[in-house]
Every structure is written in C-alpha cells, then in structure tokens.
Design a protein around this motif. Sequence first.
Motif, PDB file in Angstrom:
ATOM      1  N   SER A   1       0.852  -1.185   0.000  1.00  0.00           N
ATOM      2  CA  SER A   1       0.000   0.000   0.000  1.00  0.00           C
ATOM      3  C   SER A   1       0.889   1.235   0.000  1.00  0.00           C
ATOM      4  CB  SER A   1      -0.919   0.020   1.223  1.00  0.00           C
ATOM      5  OG  SER A   1      -1.837  -1.053   1.177  1.00  0.00           O
ATOM      6  N   SER A   2       0.375   2.315  -0.573  1.00  0.00           N
ATOM      7  CA  SER A   2       1.173   3.536  -0.700  1.00  0.00           C
ATOM      8  C   SER A   2       0.727   4.596   0.288  1.00  0.00           C
ATOM      9  CB  SER A   2       1.049   4.109  -2.116  1.00  0.00           C
ATOM     10  OG  SER A   2       1.687   3.295  -3.065  1.00  0.00           O
ATOM     11  N   ASP A   3       1.677   5.392   0.722  1.00  0.00           N
ATOM     12  CA  ASP A   3       1.353   6.603   1.463  1.00  0.00           C
ATOM     13  C   ASP A   3       1.422   7.782   0.503  1.00  0.00           C
ATOM     14  OD1 ASP A   3       4.070   6.957   1.078  1.00  0.00           O
ATOM     15  OD2 ASP A   3       4.608   6.744   3.184  1.00  0.00           O
ATOM     16  N   GLN A   4       1.699   8.958   1.000  1.00  0.00           N
ATOM     17  CA  GLN A   4       1.704  10.154   0.164  1.00  0.00           C
ATOM     18  C   GLN A   4       2.793  10.143  -0.899  1.00  0.00           C
ATOM     19  OE1 GLN A   4       2.458   9.934   3.307  1.00  0.00           O
ATOM     20  NE2 GLN A   4       4.369  10.991   3.764  1.00  0.00           N
ATOM     21  N   LEU A   5       3.797   9.274  -0.746  1.00  0.00           N
ATOM     22  CA  LEU A   5       4.871   9.221  -1.734  1.00  0.00           C
ATOM     23  C   LEU A   5       4.453   8.475  -2.997  1.00  0.00           C
ATOM     24  CD1 LEU A   5       7.998   8.536   0.534  1.00  0.00           C
ATOM     25  CD2 LEU A   5       7.015  10.725  -0.190  1.00  0.00           C
ATOM     26  N   GLY A   6       3.431   7.621  -2.890  1.00  0.00           N
ATOM     27  CA  GLY A   6       2.893   6.937  -4.060  1.00  0.00           C
ATOM     28  C   GLY A   6       3.816   5.916  -4.684  1.00  0.00           C
ATOM     29  N   ASP A   7       4.727   5.343  -3.909  1.00  0.00           N
ATOM     30  CA  ASP A   7       5.689   4.383  -4.468  1.00  0.00           C
ATOM     31  C   ASP A   7       5.400   2.943  -4.048  1.00  0.00           C
ATOM     32  OD1 ASP A   7       6.315   4.518  -1.809  1.00  0.00           O
ATOM     33  OD2 ASP A   7       8.437   5.010  -2.091  1.00  0.00           O
ATOM     34  N   GLY A   8       4.187   2.688  -3.561  1.00  0.00           N
ATOM     35  CA  GLY A   8       3.839   1.325  -3.155  1.00  0.00           C
ATOM     36  C   GLY A   8       4.365   0.927  -1.792  1.00  0.00           C
ATOM     37  N   THR A   9       4.804   1.894  -0.996  1.00  0.00           N
ATOM     38  CA  THR A   9       5.319   1.594   0.344  1.00  0.00           C
ATOM     39  C   THR A   9       4.719   2.564   1.355  1.00  0.00           C
ATOM     40  OG1 THR A   9       7.227   3.097   0.221  1.00  0.00           O
ATOM     41  CG2 THR A   9       7.514   0.860  -0.645  1.00  0.00           C
ATOM     42  N   ARG A  10       4.788   2.175   2.620  1.00  0.00           N
ATOM     43  CA  ARG A  10       4.437   3.059   3.716  1.00  0.00           C
ATOM     44  C   ARG A  10       5.132   2.556   4.983  1.00  0.00           C
ATOM     45  NH1 ARG A  10      -2.047   1.597   4.197  1.00  0.00           N
ATOM     46  NH2 ARG A  10      -1.854  -0.426   5.263  1.00  0.00           N
ATOM     47  N   ILE A  11       5.103   3.357   6.020  1.00  0.00           N
ATOM     48  CA  ILE A  11       5.822   3.032   7.253  1.00  0.00           C
ATOM     49  C   ILE A  11       4.898   2.290   8.209  1.00  0.00           C
ATOM     50  CG2 ILE A  11       7.157   3.964   9.175  1.00  0.00           C
ATOM     51  CD1 ILE A  11       8.413   4.320   6.401  1.00  0.00           C
ATOM     52  N   ASP A  12       5.453   1.290   8.886  1.00  0.00           N
ATOM     53  CA  ASP A  12       4.697   0.565   9.907  1.00  0.00           C
ATOM     54  C   ASP A  12       5.672  -0.010  10.917  1.00  0.00           C
ATOM     55  OD1 ASP A  12       2.547  -0.677  11.264  1.00  0.00           O
ATOM     56  OD2 ASP A  12       1.498  -0.926   9.356  1.00  0.00           O
ATOM     57  N   VAL A  13       5.130  -0.527  12.007  1.00  0.00           N
ATOM     58  CA  VAL A  13       5.950  -1.200  13.013  1.00  0.00           C
ATOM     59  C   VAL A  13       6.376  -2.561  12.471  1.00  0.00           C
ATOM     60  CG1 VAL A  13       5.934  -2.232  15.322  1.00  0.00           C
ATOM     61  CG2 VAL A  13       4.880   0.000  14.940  1.00  0.00           C
ATOM     62  N   MET A  14       7.558  -2.973  12.821  1.00  0.00           N
ATOM     63  CA  MET A  14       8.038  -4.291  12.411  1.00  0.00           C
ATOM     64  C   MET A  14       7.114  -5.382  12.950  1.00  0.00           C
ATOM     65  SD  MET A  14      12.112  -3.808  13.217  1.00  0.00           S
ATOM     66  CE  MET A  14      12.628  -5.362  12.440  1.00  0.00           C
ATOM     67  N   THR A  15       6.754  -6.313  12.119  1.00  0.00           N
ATOM     68  CA  THR A  15       5.986  -7.468  12.573  1.00  0.00           C
ATOM     69  C   THR A  15       6.931  -8.485  13.207  1.00  0.00           C
ATOM     70  OG1 THR A  15       6.223  -8.684  10.493  1.00  0.00           O
ATOM     71  CG2 THR A  15       4.373  -7.128  10.673  1.00  0.00           C
ATOM     72  N   SER A  16       6.360  -9.487  13.858  1.00  0.00           N
ATOM     73  CA  SER A  16       7.201 -10.527  14.456  1.00  0.00           C
ATOM     74  C   SER A  16       8.018 -11.231  13.377  1.00  0.00           C
ATOM     75  CB  SER A  16       6.342 -11.531  15.226  1.00  0.00           C
ATOM     76  OG  SER A  16       5.363 -12.118  14.381  1.00  0.00           O
ATOM     77  N   TYR A  17       7.432 -11.389  12.195  1.00  0.00           N
ATOM     78  CA  TYR A  17       8.168 -11.990  11.081  1.00  0.00           C
ATOM     79  C   TYR A  17       9.325 -11.087  10.673  1.00  0.00           C
ATOM     80  CZ  TYR A  17       9.281 -13.604   6.369  1.00  0.00           C
ATOM     81  OH  TYR A  17       9.951 -14.043   5.243  1.00  0.00           O
ATOM     82  N   ASP A  18       9.070  -9.789  10.551  1.00  0.00           N
ATOM     83  CA  ASP A  18      10.139  -8.843  10.214  1.00  0.00           C
ATOM     84  C   ASP A  18      11.287  -8.946  11.218  1.00  0.00           C
ATOM     85  OD1 ASP A  18       8.702  -7.828   8.055  1.00  0.00           O
ATOM     86  OD2 ASP A  18       7.770  -6.243   9.255  1.00  0.00           O
ATOM     87  N   CYS A  19      10.941  -9.069  12.495  1.00  0.00           N
ATOM     88  CA  CYS A  19      11.965  -9.126  13.542  1.00  0.00           C
ATOM     89  C   CYS A  19      12.763 -10.424  13.464  1.00  0.00           C
ATOM     90  CB  CYS A  19      11.317  -8.967  14.916  1.00  0.00           C
ATOM     91  SG  CYS A  19      10.632  -7.319  15.199  1.00  0.00           S
ATOM     92  N   ASN A  20      12.103 -11.518  13.150  1.00  0.00           N
ATOM     93  CA  ASN A  20      12.836 -12.767  12.958  1.00  0.00           C
ATOM     94  C   ASN A  20      13.831 -12.639  11.808  1.00  0.00           C
ATOM     95  OD1 ASN A  20      11.996 -14.606  14.970  1.00  0.00           O
ATOM     96  ND2 ASN A  20      10.079 -14.985  13.898  1.00  0.00           N
ATOM     97  N   VAL A  21      13.390 -12.036  10.726  1.00  0.00           N
ATOM     98  CA  VAL A  21      14.285 -11.815   9.588  1.00  0.00           C
ATOM     99  C   VAL A  21      15.443 -10.913   9.992  1.00  0.00           C
ATOM    100  CG1 VAL A  21      14.462 -10.777   7.289  1.00  0.00           C
ATOM    101  CG2 VAL A  21      12.487 -12.196   7.868  1.00  0.00           C
ATOM    102  N   ALA A  22      15.151  -9.871  10.758  1.00  0.00           N
ATOM    103  CA  ALA A  22      16.180  -8.938  11.203  1.00  0.00           C
ATOM    104  C   ALA A  22      17.223  -9.633  12.082  1.00  0.00           C
ATOM    105  CB  ALA A  22      15.541  -7.776  11.954  1.00  0.00           C
ATOM    106  N   LEU A  23      16.756 -10.461  13.020  1.00  0.00           N
ATOM    107  CA  LEU A  23      17.684 -11.156  13.907  1.00  0.00           C
ATOM    108  C   LEU A  23      18.559 -12.135  13.130  1.00  0.00           C
ATOM    109  CD1 LEU A  23      15.428 -11.862  17.019  1.00  0.00           C
ATOM    110  CD2 LEU A  23      17.198 -10.124  16.783  1.00  0.00           C
ATOM    111  N   ARG A  24      17.967 -12.804  12.162  1.00  0.00           N
ATOM    112  CA  ARG A  24      18.762 -13.740  11.354  1.00  0.00           C
ATOM    113  C   ARG A  24      19.782 -12.991  10.502  1.00  0.00           C
ATOM    114  NH1 ARG A  24      13.328 -17.218  10.023  1.00  0.00           N
ATOM    115  NH2 ARG A  24      13.195 -18.176  12.099  1.00  0.00           N
ATOM    116  N   ARG A  25      19.415 -11.783  10.082  1.00  0.00           N
ATOM    117  CA  ARG A  25      20.364 -10.952   9.339  1.00  0.00           C
ATOM    118  C   ARG A  25      21.544 -10.565  10.243  1.00  0.00           C
ATOM    119  NH1 ARG A  25      16.790  -7.815   6.821  1.00  0.00           N
ATOM    120  NH2 ARG A  25      16.545  -6.470   8.629  1.00  0.00           N
ATOM    121  N   VAL A  26      21.252 -10.239  11.492  1.00  0.00           N
ATOM    122  CA  VAL A  26      22.310  -9.901  12.450  1.00  0.00           C
ATOM    123  C   VAL A  26      23.233 -11.090  12.665  1.00  0.00           C
ATOM    124  CG1 VAL A  26      22.767  -9.335  14.862  1.00  0.00           C
ATOM    125  CG2 VAL A  26      20.989  -8.106  13.629  1.00  0.00           C
TER     126      VAL A  26
END
Length: 683
Positions: free
Chosen positions: A439-464
């Motif tokens: 979904s897009s915000d005012q930038l119209g590029d198909g993205t918007r800001i949100d809090v990291m989901t638990s899945y996002d955090c798992n990916v982040a920890l594995r990246r670390v």
Amino acid sequence: MNKRADGSAQISLSKNSMLQNNNSENSMLSAQALEESRKVTSNVEQIHNSATVVSGAIAYGKAFQILADQPVSLIGLAKNERDAVVISALADEFGNEHVLSKFGDDIWNFSPDILAVNRSEASKKIIWSREIPSDLIDDAKIAVYCSIRQGRNGVAWAASTAAAFGSRIDFFLRYLSGIGVRKFSDVSPVHISNYINQCKGNIEASTIYSYLHIVDLAWSFSKELDNPLPDHPFRGKTLYDAVGKWGARSNKSGKSGKTPVIPRSVQKKIWLHCEATLDQSESVFLRRDCGEIDAMSAELIAIRDSTLYQLQICTGMRNSESTGVVNGCWRSEIKNILYDRKVVFHWINTREVKTTGGAFLDYLAPGELFESMEKLKRYAEPLQERLADEAKWLEAILKTEADEEGLFSNNKNFLENIERIRRIKEIGKHLMLTVSYGSSDQLGDGTRIDVMTSYDCNVALRRVVRTAGAKWQIANHQCRRTFAWNVANSRLGRMGLVFIKWQFKHVSISWTQLYAANPNQEQALYEEFGEAMFESKTDLITAWNDADCRLSGGAGKRLMQTRAIPARSMSQLVQATADAVVLRSTGHAWCMSGTRGCHGQGVYDPTTCGGCSQAIIDESQGSRWQMIHLENLRLAAVTDCGPVVSEKIRRAIIMSERVLSDLNIPLPSTTQALAYEAGEWSE
C-alpha cells in the motif's frame, strides 16, 4: 533522574518460581511506594497514549458503544438480523462510530481491538471462505462469536485470540467439505477419528489440535448453532486427549523442550557485532542527514536490528513488547533497598499484552542500553515524520468527495482511510519502524511506514546473526528464554558473560527485592527466572549422576559413592534434589552449604573448597584448578615468607594435585605454564 520513595511489596508468585523471600522487611510494599509507582506508570502511559491524539476532540480508536449494544447470544435471530450483528467497529476523530465488520461479512477485521503492534494486518483478520458450504461457515461463525462474547467457562476470547484462531479454521472445514459433509449435524466421531489418523505421523499433535479446535467450540456452543453436532465429537474425551498429548504441561522446567537457548559462543559473536555496529552509528546518521544515504539504507537498518537484539536479550521482553517501545519510554531512578542501600535502577516501559491484556509494565534494563535506545530514536525520526505527513495527507483526502464507488483519490474507501489514520496515531511515536509494501502513502511508491511485525523481527535477527559470522537459526522467543537462562546461571555463578557487559548487574540483590523495588513489573518473567534456575540445577545434578562423570570435593566423592545405589526414578530423584539443594558457584567449585560453613572464604581460598564436605568439583572446573595449581607453584618459589606460609603453600599444592587427580585431569604442561605467566591462558 526520578527519585521515588521505596518500600517492598507483597508479591504473589507461583510455587515453581523458586523466588525466596530473604527478609520479611521485603514482603510488604508501603502505600506511598505503590502510589508513587502508579504516578510513574500513569506518566509513561501518557507518553505512549499521546501518539494516538489527533486534531479532533477525540482520538481515532475503538467504538465502545456500538460493540456494547451487540447481543451476547444469537439464538432466535433471523438470518438477516444475525448477519447485521457488529463484529468490530472504530471511531473517527470526532467520536463518530463506524462499523468495520458484520457477522455476515466474508472478512472479520479485528484491527482496532488488537493491542500488539507487531501483528501484520493480515493476521488481524478472519477470512471466511466461500468455497466451504455456507451451513458449516455460519455455524463456525456462531461458535467464534460466542467465544468472543460469552467465552468458554466464562473466559471471553480477546480479539487477538479470535484472529489467530481464524487462520486455522479452514483446514478441517475443507476436509469435511471434501468428503461430502455440509453441516456440523452430519459430523460423527468417526470423521474426527479418521482425520486424526490421517494427520498423525505427518503433522504434530499441537497442530492437529488447532485444526480441530473449531469442532471443540461447536460442541461447547451446541445450543447456539443452527445445525449442532449430534454426538460428542471425541467420544467423551477432551480434544487434548483425543489428538494425543504433547508437550510437558506438568514439567516444572517444561519450557526447555520448545525454545532453545542461544549458545554462548553465538551470543558472543552477535553481541560483539552489535556493539561494533552501534559504535559506528554517528557517522551513519551524519551521512543520512546529509542526504548521502536514505532513511532505510542497509547501514541504518543494521543499527535498528542491533538495538532490537540488545533490547530483547538484555531485558527479557517478548517481541510484542520490544516492538512497542516509543520515544522517551526509558528512565532511571534511585531506590532504597534493604537497610537503606541506595541502588540505581534503569527501566524501560512498554505495553505487555500476553499476560496482562495490555498493561504498561516496566522492564529492568542495564543503563548502557539507554545509549542504544537513543540511537534507535535517531534512526526512527525521519520515519516518524513520514507517518505524521501521511496522517495529514489522509485527513486532507477525507475532506474531498469520494467517487461513485465510495473510493477516494488513493483508491481507499472511508473506513479504510480512517482505519489507517487510527493505525498511524497508534504507532506515531514507536521506534521499531520499517517500510511495508503493498500500500502507498503520500509518496505513491507502493510503500508506507509501519511497526516491524514478528516476522520482520525474525528476519532482522537472522540478518544480524549472518553478518556477525555466526551459525544459528535464531528466533524472537529465544531471546527471552536465553535472557532468563543467563540471569539464572549468572546467579548460580555457572557462567561469566563477560562479553555481555551490561547484562543484569543487580546480581547481589534477591529476586524478591528486585520485584519489590517496582511492583509494575512482569511477574511472569520472574517466574521464568525461577524455572531457568531450577532447570540449570537439574542439568548439573543429572550430569553429576552420570557414571562417567569424575568429581572431587567432599560432597562430590559422596555423590560418586551413591551412584552404586539404584534409584526407582532418576528423573524424580534429580528434580527432588534440585528442589531441595542450594547451589552456588565459587568459580572453582559448587557449594551446597548455603550461609553455613566457611561463610564465603572458599571464594578467596580454593583449598578450602578442595577439602570441604559441602563442595562438589566437576570436570568443567578442571582448567581453573590447573591455574590454581600453577599459582600455588608460583607462590612456592617465594622462600622468605616464613615456615607457616610455606607449610600452607605446601598443603595447597597437595590439594590442587589431589583435585586434578580426582578429575583425571593432567597437571598443567610447560606450554600452559608459559601461557599463564604471559596472561594468555584460555580455558
């Protein structure tokens, strides 16, 4: 720094928590301290809640009146009346309430009612499939609705429970549809048994349980259903017994089977990598502020990910709590512990959802973590600004006219737009932010800001872990488990986490005193400390009872003698021993004397432990005794200290030789001696 009066609190802990109240003065917290704690909690809640305030009279949020007007039971309602029953609703900035989902809808959206910010939008909805016979779907809806409004055994489901349950509903209903069953009234125990038998061997019992949970609900609310089950679906058994028991429900240390502890070697690599990443953060922020890199560059994401790991591994927060941290949610205070001992405590406040249903609780943290939190705040600033701009953009859109289909210029309808505004106001000051796609915000590029989901955090920890050069399949829940394990074993003196220099410095303060220092903490975390302590002790005692384990010390030699006596149940014996025995490490031995015996002299004089009747020395401490032996030899080379000292050193050498012999560990080699002299000894 906040200064508050202290007292102690009457705390109710589980029998298994193994928290010991060391002094009766710690058992009751004064009314003044409780009131001060409430004031601090109220102030921090204002910090969290201020993120939801908008330019109207009332914040975007839940619609309480509409939901309160809905019936508890659906019995006697015509189909059109039942389909109009409201499942979820939200309020706009002026307090006007809007229906979000109705009973007859294909999608039930629980977003306004789910407090955990780390849930994805999809995980907050139940999608009712049109491919399943409508009679099955309608009765399944009735069962879920009754679970929310009535509850089983008087305990109503939270919206998050209903949404999580909804993700598993389709599996068994599709099975029934596939074999020609179109109503719950046509379901027999044979269908259930056949399904369980087909799943066994391929699917875990806990998963089968979740698939069949809808049948269990349908039986519990039979009187509400249009087509109720004719017979008990599990032939009088509980669903848990029908699918086959799993887990260790009654195991005192039963969480170990599910969640592994991150190995020390992996912890060390990750920790050092996170420190190095955060040490370079200032130059990264300067490059971002100068426009050289964007707000979501790899370097900035690494700063966020490193702070996420530190926050979870140093506080014991679950992922839902760590992703809930906001601007200014950390503070320090001085407390008077027992006998007017002044101690500085550092707290991070966040919403706890799992056990309290959304209360804001304080988590004890090392003060050095605050520097990382400040860096995380700097990371989040441009993302928070983008969220604020999106809210203004959406509010401006809502002042325009929608098209014939009810869509505004961003291709969203009214409800979708105000739900997004509600979400922005909810997370506007959060720190664990990321870019979401779809979904897009005012930038119209198909993205918007949100809090990291638990899945996002798992990916982040594995990246670390990957960038740290470690090999480990890390997950969010391992951090809390590892934190409890580290705290318990540090208390036992079993391990020195030198590389985690910040972690839980209040080792000399009892857990009861720590909990009493602030009654606004999560009690379940302290219970996990006790479980981890018990488990650590059982691990030690189990290893000592192994026939191949060599032991020294007075108690160690007696334990080796008792191995010849058969036990009816070794596991019961070990658990009973762990429950009764006090264990603490001196660094070179395990002491069982408690406050008796040498009163701690063995910490400074290893020979005291070598011959003590209350000491157990195992093979893990062998290298320590090699170093002790080398030190004894070094002292023996000093010849001008008199006969008394010389005799004591002679006895010390004999003792260190005896311990090494008992453990079947060789005397230190010349190479080890040279490394010891050079300060390069490595255990």
